[in-house]
Motif scaffolding. Sequence first.
Motif, short mmCIF file in Angstrom:
data_model
loop_
_atom_site.label_atom_id
_atom_site.label_comp_id
_atom_site.label_asym_id
_atom_site.label_seq_id
_atom_site.Cartn_x
_atom_site.Cartn_y
_atom_site.Cartn_z
N VAL A 83 -3.33 7.88 22.10
CA VAL A 83 -3.45 8.15 21.00
C VAL A 83 -2.08 7.82 20.03
CG1 VAL A 83 -2.99 10.33 19.44
CG2 VAL A 83 -4.93 10.10 21.20
N LEU A 84 -0.85 8.00 20.75
CA LEU A 84 0.44 8.04 20.46
C LEU A 84 0.74 6.39 20.16
CD1 LEU A 84 2.80 10.50 22.19
CD2 LEU A 84 1.49 10.55 19.77
N VAL A 85 0.20 5.61 20.91
CA VAL A 85 0.68 4.14 20.80
C VAL A 85 -0.37 3.49 19.63
CG1 VAL A 85 -0.19 1.95 21.67
CG2 VAL A 85 0.95 3.57 23.19
N PHE A 86 -1.75 4.00 19.57
CA PHE A 86 -2.46 3.51 18.37
C PHE A 86 -1.97 3.89 16.94
CE2 PHE A 86 -5.79 2.83 21.92
CZ PHE A 86 -5.93 1.69 21.58
N LEU A 87 -1.38 5.52 17.01
CA LEU A 87 -1.15 6.18 16.03
C LEU A 87 0.28 5.54 15.52
CD1 LEU A 87 -1.99 9.97 16.21
CD2 LEU A 87 -2.94 7.94 14.64
N THR A 88 1.13 4.86 16.33
CA THR A 88 2.29 4.32 15.95
C THR A 88 2.05 3.11 15.14
OG1 THR A 88 3.28 4.90 18.12
CG2 THR A 88 4.48 3.26 16.71
N GLN A 89 1.05 2.37 15.28
CA GLN A 89 0.65 1.27 14.27
C GLN A 89 0.25 1.70 13.20
OE1 GLN A 89 -2.48 -0.66 16.93
NE2 GLN A 89 -0.80 -2.38 17.18
N ARG A 90 -0.67 3.06 13.13
CA ARG A 90 -1.26 3.57 11.87
C ARG A 90 0.26 4.02 11.13
NH1 ARG A 90 -5.35 1.60 10.03
NH2 ARG A 90 -7.15 1.72 11.53
N LEU A 91 1.14 4.53 11.81
CA LEU A 91 2.36 5.18 11.08
C LEU A 91 3.25 4.08 10.50
CD1 LEU A 91 4.32 7.58 10.58
CD2 LEU A 91 5.34 6.93 12.61
N LEU A 92 3.57 3.00 11.38
CA LEU A 92 4.39 1.93 10.63
C LEU A 92 4.06 0.73 10.16
CD1 LEU A 92 6.77 2.06 13.94
CD2 LEU A 92 7.12 3.11 11.64
N TRP A 93 2.80 0.26 10.64
CA TRP A 93 2.22 -0.85 10.10
C TRP A 93 2.07 -0.77 8.54
CZ3 TRP A 93 3.37 -5.19 12.16
CH2 TRP A 93 3.43 -5.34 13.60
N PRO A 94 1.71 0.34 7.92
CA PRO A 94 1.47 0.27 6.49
C PRO A 94 3.05 -0.06 5.74
CG PRO A 94 0.15 2.30 7.28
CD PRO A 94 1.17 1.34 8.46
N PHE A 95 3.87 0.09 6.48
CA PHE A 95 5.17 -0.22 5.68
C PHE A 95 5.19 -1.57 5.65
CE2 PHE A 95 6.32 4.00 7.41
CZ PHE A 95 6.91 4.59 6.22
N ARG A 96 4.70 -2.46 6.48
CA ARG A 96 4.57 -3.81 6.32
C ARG A 96 4.21 -4.38 4.62
NH1 ARG A 96 0.37 -6.53 9.70
NH2 ARG A 96 -0.75 -4.85 8.72
N ASP A 97 3.28 -3.46 4.01
CA ASP A 97 2.90 -3.77 2.77
C ASP A 97 3.78 -3.26 1.76
OD1 ASP A 97 0.50 -5.30 3.75
OD2 ASP A 97 -0.59 -3.19 3.79
N LEU A 98 4.81 -2.58 2.12
CA LEU A 98 5.79 -1.82 1.15
C LEU A 98 6.52 -2.91 0.46
CD1 LEU A 98 6.90 1.03 0.37
CD2 LEU A 98 8.57 0.79 2.11
N ALA A 99 6.99 -3.87 0.96
CA ALA A 99 7.35 -4.82 0.16
C ALA A 99 6.33 -5.44 -1.17
CB ALA A 99 7.56 -6.11 1.03
N ASN A 100 5.21 -5.65 -0.66
CA ASN A 100 4.17 -6.10 -1.85
C ASN A 100 4.29 -4.83 -2.97
OD1 ASN A 100 3.57 -8.43 -0.68
ND2 ASN A 100 1.97 -7.66 0.33
N THR A 101 4.18 -3.63 -2.30
CA THR A 101 4.14 -2.24 -3.05
C THR A 101 5.25 -2.38 -4.09
OG1 THR A 101 2.80 -1.33 -1.51
CG2 THR A 101 3.71 -0.05 -3.34
N MET A 102 6.68 -2.51 -3.56
CA MET A 102 7.91 -2.64 -4.25
C MET A 102 7.91 -3.70 -5.13
SD MET A 102 9.52 -0.09 -3.05
CE MET A 102 11.01 -0.42 -4.27
N ASP A 103 7.33 -4.85 -4.88
CA ASP A 103 7.23 -5.86 -5.91
C ASP A 103 6.25 -5.46 -7.15
OD1 ASP A 103 7.82 -8.80 -6.23
OD2 ASP A 103 5.66 -8.89 -6.51
N LEU A 104 5.16 -4.99 -6.70
CA LEU A 104 4.52 -4.61 -7.90
C LEU A 104 5.04 -3.15 -8.63
CD1 LEU A 104 0.82 -3.93 -6.35
CD2 LEU A 104 1.63 -5.30 -8.21
#
Length: 584
Positions: A287-308
């Motif tokens: 659960v924790l390994v999979f949730l780590t991805q769910r926790l952190l990977w959305p931050f990858r798109d933060l650059a695009n969100t910040m750009d917008l």
Amino acid sequence: MTLFKVLSYGKGFKGQAIWASVCSIVNKLFDIAPEILIGIAIDVVINQEDSFVANLGVVDPKEQLYLLGFLTFLIWAGESIFQYLYMKNWRELAQKIQHRFRVDCYGHIQQMDMRFFEDQSTGRLTSILNDDVNQLERFLNIGANDILQVVTSVVAVGAVFFLISTKLALLAFSPIPVIILGAFYFQRKAEPRYAEVREKAGQIASAINTNIAGVATIKSFTKERHEKKRISAISDEYVMANESAIKISSAFTPVIRMAILTGFLATFIVGGLDTLNGDLAVGAYGVLVFLTQRLLWPFRDLANTMDLYERGMASARRILGLLDEPIHIKDHAQAENIDLSGNIEMEDVTFKYESQTSAALKQINLTIKAGETHAFVGQTGSGKSTVIKLLMRYYHAQQGQVKMDGVLIENINIVSLRSQIGLVSQATFLFNASIFDNIQYGNEQATEAEVLKAAKLAEAHEFIVKLDQGYQTTVGESGVKLSGGQIQRIALARALLKNPPILILDEATSAVDNETEAAIQRSLKKIADGRTIILIAHRLSTVVHADQIHVLENGEFIESGSHETLLKNQGRYHQLWSIQTGGV
């Protein structure tokens, strides 16, 4: 803060905004749930009758898997439904706020003083109403949901982490402060660059608008290649400004990825070691390994969100800046609606444009009785058109008083005042619509018979009916399909349709042929009875029948009188008349 000002525009849609936010949150919760079910499934396979699900009352491992499969189906269905709902509602909300911004901006521009337009380019204003509003809509459409879902992920996943292992929760969350600090750092770096991008976009729009409007001049001087190079240079500046902003936003992504990797590896390795040591269940580790991805990977798109976000806020600042522009010429609480008869007075009026050092009008005194025709003549820059601008209340005099029927012009409702003045200017504007629509613009409630009557009074009817489609002929943008004389007669018909007690012709015959000038003079004779008429002209032949002719020079009246009187005086008017008639 700019974002809060933008969001305040959505107050009227508060219910939909709350519902869209709920849908985003629920969708993200459903999105996280499958990872938890995977960990529970692993626990079922390994522990079977002793699994977490067995403790809930479902003992048989197969039934446990069937139950998990059914829950997975429900979760995926719920995620899909709420994705549809949040996308629909955020997009609708973005469109509504975009519409409100555009309409409010346009309405504010309509109310701005004439002095505002002296320092503004049409392209810049068009860019704000179109490009900037659209850019803001893109952020509201996508970026608002992205930010909300990232926050939901952090809260929901964080709760699960802390329930299972506080140590691993702290390790998994350790990159988030770095990511947030990095986001603020890159935002500060990007903000001035995106402001420059929006300014360059406005410059491009202004240059293109100007060139399209002046295409005839460009062609006559064979400057097509020159103008293409000029537009290319401005476009290059826009590209370079964008590249500078893109470099900042692009650099943010690698920083985020490395921070994410750090948090993931910490959970992956430390959690694995705890599982090997028996301190953490295998299912919980999954659960924790999979949730780590769910926790952190959305931050990858933060650059695009910040750009917008930065692009949207740069646009918002331009929009809000326009809305904050003060309106100086406006009605006060006691302004009246008055039925004018046409009496006009100016008492010791002095006026100076902000951009000029000397006064345009100096101590002007003028009395026009209802039904009289007065003309203003003089060289360019003498102050003739400034008199009209004060009568139309485009500007206020710094000294002296302007009165209509004995009432200070500042005490007359602006709409009431201007609706009773018909203005035909040298720079006549026609809309890209039919001739009938352009004339009816003077009074949208006018009947067809009234439109035709106004056209006949303006001596426009005869040439209109000879056109292929008559009154339904489309005039083209700014009346490009018509001659200058035809445009002026249509403009006169439009003004007459208002049936105003005061009619002003500001250089209306300066650029027309002799036939059109004669037609306009005949029209004036027909409509002059009972109507105050003000003429501004370089051609003195246009004003010979005026009751009073006022000669202006350097903002002052140097002589006034009828045509015959002024000729007898042998003054400045006599000199101008002699020059124009070939007497000198």
